[in-house]
Design an enzyme around this catalytic site. Structure first.
Site, PDB file in Angstrom:
ATOM      1  N   HIS A 347       9.850  -1.821   2.349  1.00 19.79           N
ATOM      2  CA  HIS A 347       9.807  -3.383   3.081  1.00 19.79           C
ATOM      3  C   HIS A 347      10.390  -4.063   3.911  1.00 19.79           C
ATOM      4  O   HIS A 347       9.911  -5.189   4.662  1.00 19.79           O
ATOM      5  CB  HIS A 347      10.955  -3.641   1.827  1.00 19.79           C
ATOM      6  CG  HIS A 347      10.177  -3.976   0.514  1.00 19.79           C
ATOM      7  ND1 HIS A 347      10.918  -3.768  -1.149  1.00 19.79           N
ATOM      8  CD2 HIS A 347       9.010  -3.887  -0.289  1.00 19.79           C
ATOM      9  CE1 HIS A 347      10.379  -3.353  -1.787  1.00 19.79           C
ATOM     10  NE2 HIS A 347       9.001  -4.174  -1.342  1.00 19.79           N
ATOM     11  N   CYS A 659     -11.218  -1.667   9.973  1.00 20.59           N
ATOM     12  CA  CYS A 659      -9.364  -2.572   9.596  1.00 20.59           C
ATOM     13  C   CYS A 659      -8.052  -1.880   9.584  1.00 20.59           C
ATOM     14  O   CYS A 659      -7.434  -1.978   9.465  1.00 20.59           O
ATOM     15  CB  CYS A 659      -9.476  -3.083   8.219  1.00 20.59           C
ATOM     16  SG  CYS A 659     -10.110  -1.938   6.976  1.00 20.59           S
TER      17      CYS A 659
HETATM   18  C1  PEP Z   1      -6.536   2.847   6.770  1.00 21.53           C
HETATM   19  O1  PEP Z   1      -6.681   3.986   6.108  1.00 21.53           O
HETATM   20  O2  PEP Z   1      -7.502   2.960   8.233  1.00 21.53           O
HETATM   21  C2  PEP Z   1      -6.319   1.230   6.156  1.00 21.53           C
HETATM   22  C3  PEP Z   1      -6.586   0.447   6.382  1.00 21.53           C
HETATM   23  O3  PEP Z   1      -5.856   1.825   4.719  1.00 21.53           O
HETATM   24  P1  PEP Z   1      -4.513   2.319   5.036  1.00 21.53           P
HETATM   25  O4  PEP Z   1      -3.749   2.001   6.482  1.00 21.53           O
HETATM   26  O5  PEP Z   1      -3.963   0.619   3.531  1.00 21.53           O
HETATM   27  O6  PEP Z   1      -4.437   3.869   3.998  1.00 21.53           O
END
Ligand code: PEP
Ligand code: MG
Length: 734
Positions: A347, A659
């Site tokens: 958090h 992403c």
């Molecule tokens: C990733 O694995 O790159 C992703 C964007 O998902 P998270 O970081 O939420 O696992």
């Protein structure tokens, strides 16, 4: 006796021995280097005072300090941990009761009573000794026997503490210490009814204060107006308060004769001990919440003096920090934070990023080395704290800050311009969002939409899964804030390090375990409720949904079928439904033909992809920076994906974006664009720096350079250095 004036330890041990009818009472105080020193005794050889020393973990006293647990032993000398110290003359004493002395979760020493006769000490005796230990903690912490715990000359020399980046940026300022407010020493009370009434009032005032504090959170169109962010944070609090039933236990402790303040501290201390052994990062966050609540309650009781004003731009050092505390300190004007126990997914880190506060986590030992007013630099980009920097070092950071503010002024001008390279290749920069308080960044950064909406973060913040109506309302707020810009909702990605309380399955390798879409497909009711909420939220608008941790085309198909089945039931139907997959599991690379026929888009989750490609747990600090996105294997994989997607569907193509965190660093973003990515999604703070870099990048010149670098295998796996060298030669702000 102790509440007035100096603490006479020799008298204290005498009094305790008499009251508990014990032949021995001794105090051991913590010394630097994990040492416990006998500082006062009634009944052992007085010559041993100042001479008898044990390591933390050594002997029964050391064990008590190491575990912070009460040890009640009828036959102490035959305990496996017993360590014989001839100078003390303790042979005749069979039974022993050792109680840890701690304050604010810091171990300050051990209080011991011993008797000749083998006996187990009664519960009321244990409790009495614990109460004395609390009083003793105030004395030891307040400059009594534990004064030697200062660092001596070490307290003035520069020190650097390495940690992890929680929220990037640089801040320079004087140190303030969290939880270091002066405290009144009234620990016992004669009138439990009056104390209970005070507790009741204070709990109400605390709750009100929290509501006001969180309602006043700046940033974001939805925060403050509809209070959605405050709900997320408050929900997490409610969970802690309700789950532990801790106010009830505080009331019990008051009935046992403690003042309300002391009772809150005692109960928080007990819960702390129970939760201390938990390694799960999410549950550890709850621990910070709990300490936050306890401190707030003591403040509401009037037990804490009001906080003196904080120098502007001060650097806050904390062992742990709850979300409301962070908001409090932010409102007081701090410029950066360093938290000993915090993870980037926690958090405090999420809030620090949302507030733009440079933050570093996990810098062990810094609290022992720092004093209030010491100058400090938080270099969150490098994940480090520089304490009492040399003049030259400070100059370097001051110049870096100046450069940044100049850059930032330039970035602001870029906000409303579409992102493109210097040679006019358009790149879409999208936002990664987890909490509604981050939605304001859509406008402040000029992002073209939300490329990753992590739906599980709000659930983690509230501590449970919201029902369909609540979920739908929250997703609708996201679409409202996006105002027509695309939003890629990712379905719940729970498991691994993102656990709801009580849901932790016993798994050897949770990152590769029963997590994410696997849970969704095995518990379709849960996934369907979320899909229904998303469809309802769209209310006739276009909807894009993607699934995390897809490992086979079959899983993607099954998940999409659930979505389409739900879509058949809601009215109005979304204007369009676009169903995509994240690419996080390398196995999908060998199913691309099939996958690209069915998925409407692909988003690369480079965080998980990197961990699975190199078999390197992303949460293990020892592996940070060991494997690189900027490497031959990753480049080959991504290039193959881009080629396949470009040629898919008879040449019409399938959109691919990335992403993971890799997109958020300018050098990585440049390399990804060099490979052919034209959509990247990243946290808000990264959008303008990446846009600024791209605006100066001659992509046509970079492509052959990248190809040449890739033809030259490095052996180490990383191609970062040659790429960075080229970027620096071009004067690019990487
Ligand atoms: C990733 O694995 O790159 C992703 C964007 O998902 P998270 O970081 O939420 O696992
Ligand atoms: Mg992932």
């Amino acid at each position: 006796m102790m509440a007035h004036g100096a603490a006479p330890l020799p008298e204290l041990v005498q009094l305790v021995a008499a009251e508990l009818v014990s032949e021995v009472c001794s105090v051991y105080a913590a010394r630097p280097g994990e040492i416990l020193e006998l500082v006062a005794t009634q009944g052992l050889n007085p010559q041993a005072v100042g001479r008898t020393r044990l390591r933390v973990g050594e002997g029964i006293v050391g064990l008590c300090a190491a575990t912070t647990q009460v040890l009640n032993l009828p036959d102490a000398q035959n305990h496996p941990a017993f360590a014989y110290r001839p100078e003390t003359g303790e042979e005749p004493f069979a039974s022993m009761l050792a109680v840890p002395v701690r304050r604010a979760s810091r171990s300050l020493g051990v209080l011991v009573v011993q008797n000749r006769a083998p006996r187990r000490y009664a519960e009321d005796e244990v409790e009495a000794l614990e109460t004395v230990a609390m009083l003793l903690a105030e004395v030891l912490a307040g400059g009594g026997a534990a004064d030697g715990a200062e660092e001596g000359v070490g307290a003035t020399v520069p020190r650097v503490f390495a940690g992890a980046t929680l929220a990037s940026g640089i801040a320079i300022g004087p140190v303030v210490l969290h939880g270091n407010r002066p405290r009144s020493l009234r620990l016992l009370a004669d009138d439990p009814a009056a104390e209970l009434a005070r507790l009741h009032d204070a709990a109400q005032r605390m709750q009100q204060g929290l509501d006001e504090l969180i309602a006043g959170v700046p940033d974001g169109p939805t925060t403050g107006s509809d209070g959605s962010a405050s709900r997320e944070v408050l929900d997490a609090y409610r969970l802690v308060a309700a789950d532990a039933g801790w106010l009830r236990r505080v009331a019990e402790a008051i009935r046992g004769g403690l003042s309300a303040e002391a009772a809150v501290q005692r109960v928080a201390g007990e819960l702390h001990d129970r939760m201390r052994r938990i390694t799960d990062p999410y549950l550890r966050e709850r621990l910070a919440d709990l300490e936050d609540l306890a401190r707030r309650l003591v403040a509401a009781l009037g037990g804490d003096q009001p906080r003196p004003p904080v120098p502007a731009g001060a650097i806050l050092l904390a062992r742990r920090l709850g979300p409301a505390e962070l908001l409090d300190w932010h409102a007081a004007g701090i410029g950066g934070i360093v938290i000993e126990e915090a993870s980037p997914a926690g958090h405090a880190a999420i809030l620090a990023r949302a507030l733009g506060l440079p933050a570093v986590g996990g810098s062990r030992g810094m609290l022992d080395a720092a004093g209030p007013g010491d100058e400090a630099v938080v270099d969150a980009d490098e994940g480090q704290l520089v304490l009492r920097p040399e003049v030259e070092v400070k100059q370097v950071y001051l110049r870096a800050l100046q450069t940044r503010s100049a850059l930032r002024a330039g970035w602001a001008a870029l906000r409303d311009r579409p992102a493109a390279t210097a040679d006019a290749v358009r790149v879409k920069l999208m936002l990664n969002v987890g909490l509604s308080m981050e939605l304001g960044q859509l406008d402040t950064t000029g992002a073209e939409g939300i490329g990753l909406y992590r739906t599980e973060i709000a659930m983690l913040a509230r501590g449970s899964i919201a029902d369909v109506a609540e979920q739908a309302a929250s997703y609708a707020r996201v679409l409202d804030a996006a105002a027509g810009r695309p939003v890629l909702f990712r379905t719940l990605d729970l498991g691994a390090d993102k656990l709801l309380p009580g849901s932790a399955p016993e798994e050897e390798n949770p990152a590769m375990g029963w997590r994410s879409l696997r849970v969704g497909l095995d518990r379709p009711a849960l996934l369907r409720r979320q899909l229904r909420a998303l469809l309802l939220a769209a209310a006739g608008r276009p909807l894009s949904v993607m699934f995390p941790m897809v490992a086979t085309v079959g899983e993607f198909r099954a998940a999409r079928a659930l979505l389409l089945a739900e879509a058949g039931r809601v009215r109005p139907q979304p204007e369009s439904i676009s169903v995509g997959t994240m690419l996080e599991v390398p196995a999908l690379m060998w199913q691309l033909d099939e996958l690209l026929r069915e998925a409407d888009f692909v988003s690369v989750g480079s965080n998980d992809l990197l961990q699975f490609l190199f078999a390197a747990d992303r949460g293990t600090p020892a592996l940070f920076n060991r494997y690189d996105v900027l490497s031959q294997p990753m480049f080959s994989l991504l290039e193959r994906l881009l080629d396949a997607a470009r040629g898919a569907r008879g040449g019409a193509g399938v959109p691919v974006s990335l992403c993971g965190e890799a997109a958020s660093r300018p050098l990585e973003a440049m390399a990804l664009v060099g490979l052919g990515f034209t959509t990247l999604s990243m946290p808000g703070a990264a959008i303008l720096p990446v846009k600024a870099l791209l605006a100066r990048l001659d992509l046509a010149a970079f492509r052959p350079v990248l190809a040449a670098i890739r033809r030259n295998p490095s052996g180490s796996g990383s191609l970062r250095e040659p790429i960075a060298v080229w970027a620096r030669e071009q004067g690019l702000p990487v």
